[in-house]
Design a protein around this motif. Structure first.
Motif, PDB file in Angstrom:
ATOM      1  N   PHE B 331       7.540  -4.348  -8.949  1.00  0.00           N
ATOM      2  CA  PHE B 331       6.139  -4.005  -8.764  1.00  0.00           C
ATOM      3  C   PHE B 331       6.009  -3.437  -7.358  1.00  0.00           C
ATOM      4  O   PHE B 331       6.425  -4.070  -6.385  1.00  0.00           O
ATOM      5  CB  PHE B 331       5.319  -5.278  -8.929  1.00  0.00           C
ATOM      6  CG  PHE B 331       3.850  -5.061  -8.872  1.00  0.00           C
ATOM      7  CD1 PHE B 331       3.239  -4.128  -9.690  1.00  0.00           C
ATOM      8  CD2 PHE B 331       3.071  -5.795  -8.001  1.00  0.00           C
ATOM      9  CE1 PHE B 331       1.878  -3.939  -9.647  1.00  0.00           C
ATOM     10  CE2 PHE B 331       1.698  -5.610  -7.959  1.00  0.00           C
ATOM     11  CZ  PHE B 331       1.098  -4.682  -8.782  1.00  0.00           C
ATOM     12  N   VAL B 332       5.464  -2.243  -7.270  1.00  0.00           N
ATOM     13  CA  VAL B 332       5.326  -1.562  -5.986  1.00  0.00           C
ATOM     14  C   VAL B 332       3.843  -1.413  -5.691  1.00  0.00           C
ATOM     15  O   VAL B 332       3.065  -1.112  -6.590  1.00  0.00           O
ATOM     16  CB  VAL B 332       5.969  -0.151  -6.056  1.00  0.00           C
ATOM     17  CG1 VAL B 332       5.820   0.571  -4.722  1.00  0.00           C
ATOM     18  CG2 VAL B 332       7.414  -0.241  -6.488  1.00  0.00           C
ATOM     19  N   GLN B 333       3.452  -1.672  -4.464  1.00  0.00           N
ATOM     20  CA  GLN B 333       2.080  -1.355  -4.067  1.00  0.00           C
ATOM     21  C   GLN B 333       2.118  -0.617  -2.737  1.00  0.00           C
ATOM     22  O   GLN B 333       2.981  -0.871  -1.891  1.00  0.00           O
ATOM     23  CB  GLN B 333       1.232  -2.621  -3.915  1.00  0.00           C
ATOM     24  CG  GLN B 333       0.802  -3.212  -5.247  1.00  0.00           C
ATOM     25  CD  GLN B 333      -0.340  -4.203  -5.118  1.00  0.00           C
ATOM     26  OE1 GLN B 333      -0.741  -4.585  -4.030  1.00  0.00           O
ATOM     27  NE2 GLN B 333      -0.857  -4.631  -6.252  1.00  0.00           N
ATOM     28  N   THR B 334       1.139   0.258  -2.561  1.00  0.00           N
ATOM     29  CA  THR B 334       1.019   0.972  -1.297  1.00  0.00           C
ATOM     30  C   THR B 334      -0.425   0.929  -0.849  1.00  0.00           C
ATOM     31  O   THR B 334      -1.345   0.840  -1.664  1.00  0.00           O
ATOM     32  CB  THR B 334       1.423   2.448  -1.438  1.00  0.00           C
ATOM     33  OG1 THR B 334       0.544   3.077  -2.381  1.00  0.00           O
ATOM     34  CG2 THR B 334       2.854   2.600  -1.918  1.00  0.00           C
ATOM     35  N   VAL B 335      -0.621   0.995   0.448  1.00  0.00           N
ATOM     36  CA  VAL B 335      -1.971   1.122   0.982  1.00  0.00           C
ATOM     37  C   VAL B 335      -1.899   2.075   2.163  1.00  0.00           C
ATOM     38  O   VAL B 335      -0.924   2.072   2.914  1.00  0.00           O
ATOM     39  CB  VAL B 335      -2.579  -0.254   1.357  1.00  0.00           C
ATOM     40  CG1 VAL B 335      -1.780  -0.965   2.421  1.00  0.00           C
ATOM     41  CG2 VAL B 335      -4.027  -0.117   1.772  1.00  0.00           C
ATOM     42  N   GLY B 336      -2.922   2.929   2.276  1.00  0.00           N
ATOM     43  CA  GLY B 336      -2.881   3.968   3.295  1.00  0.00           C
ATOM     44  C   GLY B 336      -2.008   5.123   2.840  1.00  0.00           C
ATOM     45  O   GLY B 336      -1.477   5.118   1.734  1.00  0.00           O
ATOM     46  N   VAL B 337      -1.903   6.122   3.681  1.00  0.00           N
ATOM     47  CA  VAL B 337      -1.083   7.283   3.359  1.00  0.00           C
ATOM     48  C   VAL B 337       0.171   7.213   4.216  1.00  0.00           C
ATOM     49  O   VAL B 337       0.088   7.220   5.442  1.00  0.00           O
ATOM     50  CB  VAL B 337      -1.845   8.596   3.605  1.00  0.00           C
ATOM     51  CG1 VAL B 337      -0.956   9.786   3.310  1.00  0.00           C
ATOM     52  CG2 VAL B 337      -3.096   8.642   2.738  1.00  0.00           C
ATOM     53  N   HIS B 338       1.326   7.107   3.550  1.00  0.00           N
ATOM     54  CA  HIS B 338       2.584   6.917   4.263  1.00  0.00           C
ATOM     55  C   HIS B 338       2.992   8.218   4.962  1.00  0.00           C
ATOM     56  O   HIS B 338       3.299   9.197   4.300  1.00  0.00           O
ATOM     57  CB  HIS B 338       3.661   6.493   3.272  1.00  0.00           C
ATOM     58  CG  HIS B 338       5.017   6.443   3.873  1.00  0.00           C
ATOM     59  ND1 HIS B 338       5.389   5.465   4.750  1.00  0.00           N
ATOM     60  CD2 HIS B 338       6.085   7.268   3.753  1.00  0.00           C
ATOM     61  CE1 HIS B 338       6.630   5.688   5.137  1.00  0.00           C
ATOM     62  NE2 HIS B 338       7.071   6.767   4.543  1.00  0.00           N
TER      63      HIS B 338
END
Lengths: 114, 421
Positions: B331-338
């Motif tokens: 399970f992958v999560q991201t927040v913001g723009v990498h």
């Protein structure tokens, strides 16, 4: 009410801080047990949207936010409160006896829903 | 401006469905017409490359079931808007019909970027964007096929995970030095690559495809690479980004620059016209910088803002975009723009239940995070970072560096900094 409610001890009041959730299993049912500023509540432990354990989610303002897609439910009524969650959670009565938290697995659907 | 009586929505995706639902929820009882080129009511597009592809089941519907007494929403499926006239406030449909509006929402979405290589139009070169694309891909995967994926982004890797889980041999071709370069940190990406390799997926990075090899009958038989090698494949799935469908807006004279330009209220350069979702470009600060996002959660939030703004509510869209990906049981999560050149600090371990978290810093400021876990254990850490960013907290770089590796300690620090506000 003529039904004889069965209460099961599931946890101790010390097991939960305010705005906290833990998972409990009663009669093969996976449930989520919450403590909020308004007291202790229990709902189904798995999100109605896609399979995810609500005990891994966030509790704030009497809302549980699913860890997987951030769908939201009111822990008091089980009602879905935000996309992508549309289907409400069943809720279960919780009572405090001394330091014991007891629940009744007589499931309650939120009012206005089947 | 007076409150509208008639709202038209062009598009049939998440943004269109959420906006229509939100207008009704806010008590708008006037006419709502939704015009969608798709032949099915709005559905959960995010499942097309994940659970629906794996199970073969149709994606869940998004179209609201309205309570009794709430006026129906007029949904026109299989219908294209051929032009609109901002001065006359009217749309022209593919069937020649004209629809007037007081407010218009453009939720036109985006188109997959097409591969421009010899052989790219061969039978077996597929894209994945909508319901129909997903059905075609799924039917191809019902046979025993070799799959090549061009583009190591989120869509490419999600399709790779589904295809290899369904028993197919999968090659992934990525022109950049590594996969997921636009989405997540190197450590999160390499965790996923390891998982894919365990499932037999083969990666070819830093190499560009030069042609699609075809049989004399015009069927795909492989992908030719710049080094002269040939990757055998019966199905090629192309996931090399999306292009906003902004042409209609440009033709109508709205401000467009790789996306329809909107302000923080999701209003376009025409005061009666709003836009939301993958098609928009919106301001990220007061000095004119803009961004275009390609994700579910921003699209939903923008649609909510547009719906409220067109009814005259004082709202604005500012968001720290959040997203997720499912690959195998990871399970992958991201927040913001990498950002590609960020300073990255890693915490935790992908083999533990709480997972691996990467923070991205630019000029010493936390701007984004990405994480991966088996099961959803990473979610709480990502949510903490999201709350810190949403609340405008500026975690101290030295404090973040001092906790390098220690996810629990980072969590305590972020929680303390949130409470301090």
């Amino acid at each position: 009410m003529t039904t004889l409610e069965q209460w099961v001890r599931v946890a101790s009041t010390d097991d939960l801080e305010e705005d906290d959730v833990i998972e409990i299993v009663v009669d093969n049912l996976t449930l989520a047990l919450y403590r909020t500023r308004d007291g202790y509540f229990a709902t189904d432990g798995i999100c109605t949207h896609e399979h995810a354990r609500l005990c891994e989610g966030f509790v704030f303002d009497n809302v549980i936010e699913c860890p997987k897609h951030q769908g939201r439910f009111d822990v008091r009524s089980g009602k879905a409160r935000g996309a992508p969650a549309h289907i409400s959670l069943r809720t279960y009565p919780v009572r405090v006896t001394g330091t014991d938290l007891e629940i009744s697995i007589e499931a309650k659907w939120p009012a206005s829903e089947p | 401006m007076s409150r509208p009586d008639v709202v038209a929505i062009v598009g049939g995706g998440h943004a269109a469905a959420i906006a229509a639902t939100e207008l009704r929820r806010l008590g708008f009882n006037g006419q709502i017409t939704v015009v969608s080129t798709e032949t099915v009511p709005p559905y959960d597009r995010t499942t097309l490359s994940k659970s629906s592809l794996l199970s073969g089941e149709d994606p869940p519907r998004l179209w609201p079931e309205l309570d009794k007494g709430i006026p129906e929403i007029d949904l026109r499926l299989g219908t294209t808007v051929t032009s609109f006239d901002p001065a006359a406030r009217s749309l022209t449909l593919s069937n020649g019909e004209q629809i007037g509006y007081d407010r218009l929402l453009l939720a036109l979405g985006a188109e997959p970027r097409r591969l421009s290589l010899p052989g790219a139009d061969a039978d077996g070169v597929l894209y994945l964007r909508n319901f129909q694309d997903a059905r075609v891909l799924r039917s191809r995967l019902e046979r025993d096929v070799r799959v090549a994926i061009i583009g190591g982004g989120l869509i490419g890797l999600e399709v790779a995970a589904c295809a290899s889980s369904l028993g197919h041999h999968v090659n992934v071709i990525e022109a950049g030095n590594r996969v997921l370069g636009r989405s997540v940190s190197e450590s999160v990406a390499s965790t996923l690559v390891d998982l894919h390799r365990e499932h037999g997926v083969v990666f070819h990075c830093a190499t560009a495809p030069t042609a699609i090899a075809t049989t004399p009958e015009g069927l795909v038989r492989g992908v030719e690479l710049a080094d002269g090698s040939l990757i055998d494949a019966d199905v090629v799935v192309v996931g090399i980004g999306i292009v906003p469908r902004d042409q209609l807006a440009a033709e109508a004279g709205l401000s467009v620059a790789d996306g329809i330009i909107v302000n923080a209220q999701c209003r376009t350069s025409d005061e009666h016209i709003y836009a939301a979702g993958d098609v928009i470009r919106f301001p990220t600060n007061d000095v004119g910088e803009t961004i275009r996002l390609e994700a579910w959660q921003p699209a939903c939030r923008q649609a909510g803002v547009a719906a409220a703004a067109m009814l005259g509510y004082s709202v604005s869209y500012h968001d720290c975009p959040w997203g997720w990906s499912d690959q195998y049981d990871a399970f992958v999560q991201t927040v913001g723009v990498h950002p590609p050149d960020a300073e990255v600090i890693d915490y935790g371990d992908p083999r533990t239940p709480r997972g691996l978290l990467s923070l991205s810093l630019v000029d010493g400021n936390l701007v984004a995070a990405a994480g991966v876990s088996i099961g959803s254990g990473i979610a709480k850490s990502i949510r903490l970072v999201q709350m810190a960013l949403d609340a405008g907290r500026r975690p101290v770089r030295g404090e973040l560096q001092a906790r390098r590796g220690d996810l629990a300690s980072l969590g305590q620090y972020l929680q303390r900094s949130l409470r301090a506000g």
